[in-house]
Write a protein that holds these residues in place. Structure first.
Motif, PDB file in Angstrom:
ATOM      1  N   ARG A   1       0.821  -1.206   0.000  1.00 11.20           N
ATOM      2  CA  ARG A   1       0.000   0.000   0.000  1.00 11.20           C
ATOM      3  C   ARG A   1       0.859   1.261   0.000  1.00 11.20           C
ATOM      4  NH1 ARG A   1      -5.428  -0.271  -0.942  1.00 11.20           N
ATOM      5  NH2 ARG A   1      -5.535   1.650   0.211  1.00 11.20           N
ATOM      6  N   ARG A   2       1.879   1.288   0.824  1.00 12.39           N
ATOM      7  CA  ARG A   2       2.770   2.437   0.893  1.00 12.39           C
ATOM      8  C   ARG A   2       3.975   2.068   1.743  1.00 12.39           C
ATOM      9  NH1 ARG A   2       1.781   6.078   5.588  1.00 12.39           N
ATOM     10  NH2 ARG A   2       0.291   5.036   6.900  1.00 12.39           N
ATOM     11  N   ASP A   3       4.935   2.956   1.806  1.00  9.95           N
ATOM     12  CA  ASP A   3       6.106   2.693   2.632  1.00  9.95           C
ATOM     13  C   ASP A   3       5.712   2.713   4.109  1.00  9.95           C
ATOM     14  OD1 ASP A   3       7.459   2.687   0.268  1.00  9.95           O
ATOM     15  OD2 ASP A   3       8.505   4.573   0.603  1.00  9.95           O
TER      16      ASP A   3
ATOM     17  N   ASP B   1       7.072  -0.645  -0.803  1.00  9.68           N
ATOM     18  CA  ASP B   1       6.319  -1.400  -1.811  1.00  9.68           C
ATOM     19  C   ASP B   1       6.100  -2.850  -1.392  1.00  9.68           C
ATOM     20  OD1 ASP B   1       6.162   0.829  -3.513  1.00  9.68           O
ATOM     21  OD2 ASP B   1       8.135   0.385  -4.338  1.00  9.68           O
TER      22      ASP B   1
END
Length: 195
Positions: free
Chosen positions: A45-47, A68
């Motif tokens: 979804r995101r870092d 990632d």
């Protein structure tokens, strides 16, 4: 051929549309912060980043440990070093799920303040010494998950210990210990339990 919608059909469609929109709006309002944090922490979804201050060594570290959906080996090595047993300068790989737990906990509490580390990895020698020094009543278990790299004792600026304990317990992701006299909360990636 005439396509006529009678007034009863139109009312049913309008009522269904209205109820559907109402349900969607209500769900958006009622989604708990914990669920939103879990979505934000989902791999890919995101870092995922964390920030720490070690209360014994004075070291500070802020980094993205997962990018990632992939754990970053270099970042994990830095975290292993920060959470080492500073008394004997010994490192052990820390369970990456512990970092995920802390990341989710920060999201639940809606803070990006650095975690203040009281204790991370403990060598068997240090664990024995702490047990002897304070006895088993201090909460130092003979088979502590600290020795397995699966536990951390923390506090968080701007968050009371009660809030920290409650938020950690709400995640149901491992053990949560409450030590108000020593000013920290223990979290681990073992089985779900509270003390």
């Amino acid at each position: 051929m005439s396509h006529r919608v009678d007034s009863n059909s139109r009312n049913v469609l309008n009522r269904r549309s209205f109820l559907g929109l109402g349900a969607a709006a209500t769900a958006g309002v009622l989604v708990p912060g914990r669920a939103q944090a879990a979505v934000a922490a989902a791999p890919g979804r995101r870092d995922r980043s964390l920030s720490f201050f070690h209360t014994h060594t004075g070291e500070r570290l802020k980094l993205a440990y997962c990018c990632d959906g992939e754990y970053q080996p270099e970042a994990l090595a830095q975290l292993n070093h920060l959470l080492r047993d500073f008394r004997v300068n010994e490192e052990k790989p820390i369970d990456p799920q512990l970092f995920d737990l802390l990341h989710e906990l920060g999201g639940t509490l809606e803070t990006d303040q650095p975690y203040h580390i009281i204790s991370g990895y403990r060598s068997p020698q240090t664990n024995s010494m702490l047990r002897e020094r304070g006895g088993s009543h201090t909460g130092v278990a003979s088979q502590s998950l600290h020795m397995a790299g699966k536990a951390i004792d923390i506090r968080l600026p701007g968050v009371t210990l009660d809030q920290l304990r409650s938020a950690a317990a709400s995640l149901k992701r491992g053990g949560v210990g409450f030590y108000p006299s020593s000013n920290f909360v223990h979290v681990d990636t073992g089985r779900v339990r509270y003390w």
